[in-house]
Design a protein around this motif. Structure first.
Motif, PDB file in Angstrom:
ATOM      1  N   GLU A 185       7.368  -5.758  -2.954  1.00 30.76           N
ATOM      2  CA  GLU A 185       6.033  -5.154  -2.818  1.00 30.76           C
ATOM      3  C   GLU A 185       5.294  -5.181  -4.157  1.00 30.76           C
ATOM      4  OE1 GLU A 185       4.778  -1.972  -0.451  1.00 30.76           O
ATOM      5  OE2 GLU A 185       6.767  -1.635   0.431  1.00 30.76           O
ATOM      6  N   HIS A 186       6.016  -4.903  -5.232  1.00 35.24           N
ATOM      7  CA  HIS A 186       5.400  -4.935  -6.555  1.00 35.24           C
ATOM      8  C   HIS A 186       4.902  -6.346  -6.884  1.00 35.24           C
ATOM      9  CE1 HIS A 186       4.641  -4.030 -10.759  1.00 35.24           C
ATOM     10  NE2 HIS A 186       5.376  -5.069 -11.094  1.00 35.24           N
TER      11      HIS A 186
ATOM     12  N   ASP B 205       1.768  -7.064  -5.070  1.00 27.24           N
ATOM     13  CA  ASP B 205       0.658  -6.409  -5.784  1.00 27.24           C
ATOM     14  C   ASP B 205       0.151  -7.283  -6.933  1.00 27.24           C
ATOM     15  OD1 ASP B 205       0.322  -4.084  -4.357  1.00 27.24           O
ATOM     16  OD2 ASP B 205       1.766  -2.934  -5.536  1.00 27.24           O
ATOM     17  N   GLU B 206       1.078  -7.856  -7.699  1.00 28.26           N
ATOM     18  CA  GLU B 206       0.690  -8.691  -8.835  1.00 28.26           C
ATOM     19  C   GLU B 206      -0.102  -9.908  -8.374  1.00 28.26           C
ATOM     20  OE1 GLU B 206       1.136  -8.116 -12.083  1.00 28.26           O
ATOM     21  OE2 GLU B 206       1.994  -6.165 -11.597  1.00 28.26           O
TER      22      GLU B 206
ATOM     23  N   ARG C  29      -1.476  -7.022   1.532  1.00 31.45           N
ATOM     24  CA  ARG C  29      -2.018  -6.130   0.510  1.00 31.45           C
ATOM     25  C   ARG C  29      -3.536  -6.298   0.492  1.00 31.45           C
ATOM     26  NH1 ARG C  29      -4.935  -5.326  -4.448  1.00 31.45           N
ATOM     27  NH2 ARG C  29      -3.546  -4.510  -6.061  1.00 31.45           N
TER      28      ARG C  29
ATOM     29  N   ASP D 216      -3.232   0.972   0.679  1.00 35.29           N
ATOM     30  CA  ASP D 216      -1.804   0.700   0.513  1.00 35.29           C
ATOM     31  C   ASP D 216      -1.402  -0.619   1.166  1.00 35.29           C
ATOM     32  OD1 ASP D 216      -1.549   3.225  -0.733  1.00 35.29           O
ATOM     33  OD2 ASP D 216      -1.369   4.177   1.246  1.00 35.29           O
ATOM     34  N   ASN D 217      -0.248  -1.135   0.725  1.00 32.72           N
ATOM     35  CA  ASN D 217       0.322  -2.308   1.373  1.00 32.72           C
ATOM     36  C   ASN D 217       0.700  -1.975   2.817  1.00 32.72           C
ATOM     37  OD1 ASN D 217       0.106  -3.495  -1.096  1.00 32.72           O
ATOM     38  ND2 ASN D 217       2.303  -3.617  -1.508  1.00 32.72           N
TER      39      ASN D 217
END
Length: 388
Positions: free
Chosen positions: A140-141, A144-145, A112, A81-82
Motif C-alpha cells: 500500500e505504501h 501511495d508513492e 489509490r 484512502d486507498n
C-alpha cells in the motif's frame, strides 16, 4: 478539504486530459506498476460525470471508455484512502457489477485516489487481477508513492496550462486594422509553452515589430524568451540594430549559462513614407511580398543573440509600398513543409492570394492545423494597404 462534484469536474476538465491519446509520462508508471506488483493490469483512470476514461494503458483496439457506475474507481474517489478489494465476489459493493460478473472478471483491486491542487480527487491509479490476492501495508505504501508520481504529472499539466495562459497574455491582443496598416500574428507552441514570441507596438505613424525564436522547446525556452522579450521592450524604440546589439550585451551571460541562443527579427516601419528599417540576428525568414507577384527576402547578416560578444548588427533598409506585405516567421513553419528555403514560395503564394495581414495569418494558422508540427510556429504579417 471537501470538493463538490461540480468543483471536482471543473478541476478534471481543466486538466485537459480526458479523451486524449496515450502519453509516455503516464504509460511508464503503469508499466512499472505491473512489474513491481506482478499484476496483469495497472491503470491510470480519470472519472468523468458518467464515464471512466482509462488514460493509461490504452492497448490497441481496447476501448478506454467504460461506465462510471460499474467501476471500482468510482468508489475509490469517494474517500482519500486507498481501496483494497481482495476478492470482489465476497464484497457486496462489487459482486454484482458487470466488471466482476462480465468479461473483465475482476477479482482483486487496489486503487489509490489521485488528488490535485484544490483537493479534488479526479481519478485513480489502480491494480487489477482476475484472481483473488492479498495486499500488505508495504505494498500500500508503494502504491501511495506511485500515486504521488502520477499527481506530480497532473500538477505539471495544470502548471503548463497556466504558463501557456501567461505566455499568450503577453502576445498582442487581436490584429491591428487601421486604415494605414494591418498587422496580425500568431504563435503556436509545440508544447503548452514555447520559445517563440512576437510583438508589435505603434506610436503615431511608427510601427515596431519583433519576432524571436529561442533555441529549444517547452518551459526552459519560454523562460529565456520571456527574459528576451522584457529586455527588448526595456530598451525602447531605438534603431533596430542598436537594440539587438544592446540586448546581446545584456543577455550574453544568461544565454551562455543556459547553453542557448535566439534568432531575432526587429523592424521599424514609418507608415507615412513606407521606410522599413530592420535588423536581423540570424533569423533570415522575412519576406516582402508585392502585388505584382514579386517578393524580396530580407537577408540576415548578423549572428544569433547569445553566440558571441561585441557583435555588430547590420542596419537593413527596405521600402514597404502601398499594397505590399511584410511576412516574418520562424523555421517551425518551414519544417512542416520540406524544411528548406524552397518552402518560402508557398508562403508567398498564400500572401498573394490573401487580402491583407489578417487573412494571411488566418490561412497559415489553418495550414498548421493540417500539417504535423515538429517545432513552435510563429508568424507576423504587416500590410500597408493599397491607396486604391
Amino acid at each position: 478539504m471537501t470538493v463538490s462534484e461540480d468543483g471536482r469536474m471543473e478541476t478534471l476538465i481543466g486538466l485537459e486530459l480526458m479523451h486524449t491519446p496515450p502519453e509516455e509520462r503516464f504509460d511508464r508508471i503503469t508499466r512499472l506498476a505491473r512489474e513491481v506488483f506482478n499484476v496483469p493490469i495497472a491503470e491510470i483512470n480519470l472519472i468523468g460525470e458518467t464515464i471512466q476514461f482509462t488514460k493509461s494503458p490504452q492497448l490497441p483496439g481496447a476501448d478506454p471508455i467504460s461506465a462510471r457506475d460499474q467501476s471500482f474507481c468510482d468508489v475509490t474517489i469517494q474517500s482519500p484512502d486507498n481501496l483494497v478489494v481482495r476478492d470482489a465476489t465476497l464484497d457486496a459493493r462489487f459482486a454484482e457489477r458487470s466488471t466482476v460478473t462480465g468479461e473483465r472478471h475482476i477479482r482483486f483491486y487496489a486503487g489509490r485516489p489521485l488528488t490535485v491542487g484544490n483537493g479534488a480527487r479526479v481519478g485513480t491509479i489502480c491494480l487489477v487481477d482476475t484472481e483473488p490476492r492479498s495486499f500488505d501495508a508495504e505494498q500500500e505504501h508503494l502504491l501511495d508513492e506511485m500515486a504521488i508520481w502520477v499527481e506530480r504529472e497532473l500538477i505539471d499539466n495544470v502548471e503548463r496550462d497556466q504558463a501557456g495562459l501567461v505566455q499568450r497574455s503577453l502576445m498582442p491582443v487581436g490584429p491591428e486594422t487601421a486604415t494605414d496598416a494591418e498587422v496580425a500574428g500568431v504563435s503556436i507552441p509545440y508544447h503548452h509553452v514555447g520559445g517563440d514570441f512576437y510583438s508589435w507596438s505603434r506610436k503615431g505613424s511608427i510601427v515596431h515589430v519583433v519576432l524571436a525564436d529561442v533555441m529549444g522547446k517547452g518551459v526552459g525556452a519560454a523562460i529565456v524568451a520571456a527574459t528576451l522579450r522584457a529586455t527588448i521592450n526595456a530598451l525602447g524604440d531605438g534603431a533596430p540594430s542598436d537594440v539587438l546589439r544592446r540586448t546581446n550585451e545584456l543577455l550574453l551571460d544568461d544565454f551562455t549559462a543556459t547553453s542557448t541562443f535566439a534568432t531575432v527579427f526587429l523592424a521599424r516601419l514609418d507608415l507615412t513614407t513606407g521606410d522599413l528599417d530592420f535588423a536581423d540576428a540570424g533569423h533570415g525568414l522575412s519576406v516582402l511580398v508585392r502585388p505584382d507577384g514579386s517578393h524580396e527576402r530580407l537577408i540576415s547578416t548578423g549572428l544569433p543573440l547569445g553566440i558571441a560578444a561585441d557583435v555588430e548588427f547590420h542596419a537593413g533598409h527596405a521600402l514597404l509600398e502601398h499594397g505590399d506585405t511584410l511576412v516574418t516567421f520562424t523555421d517551425g513553419l518551414l519544417d512542416m513543409m520540406d524544411g528548406t528555403l524552397a518552402s518560402i514560395d508557398p508562403i508567398v503564394d498564400i500572401a498573394l492570394d490573401s487580402r491583407g495581414a489578417v487573412e494571411i495569418v488566418a490561412r497559415i494558422t489553418e495550414l498548421c492545423s493540417t500539417l504535423r508540427a515538429t517545432d513552435d510556429v510563429t508568424v507576423v504579417a504587416v500590410t500597408r494597404p493599397s491607396l486604391l
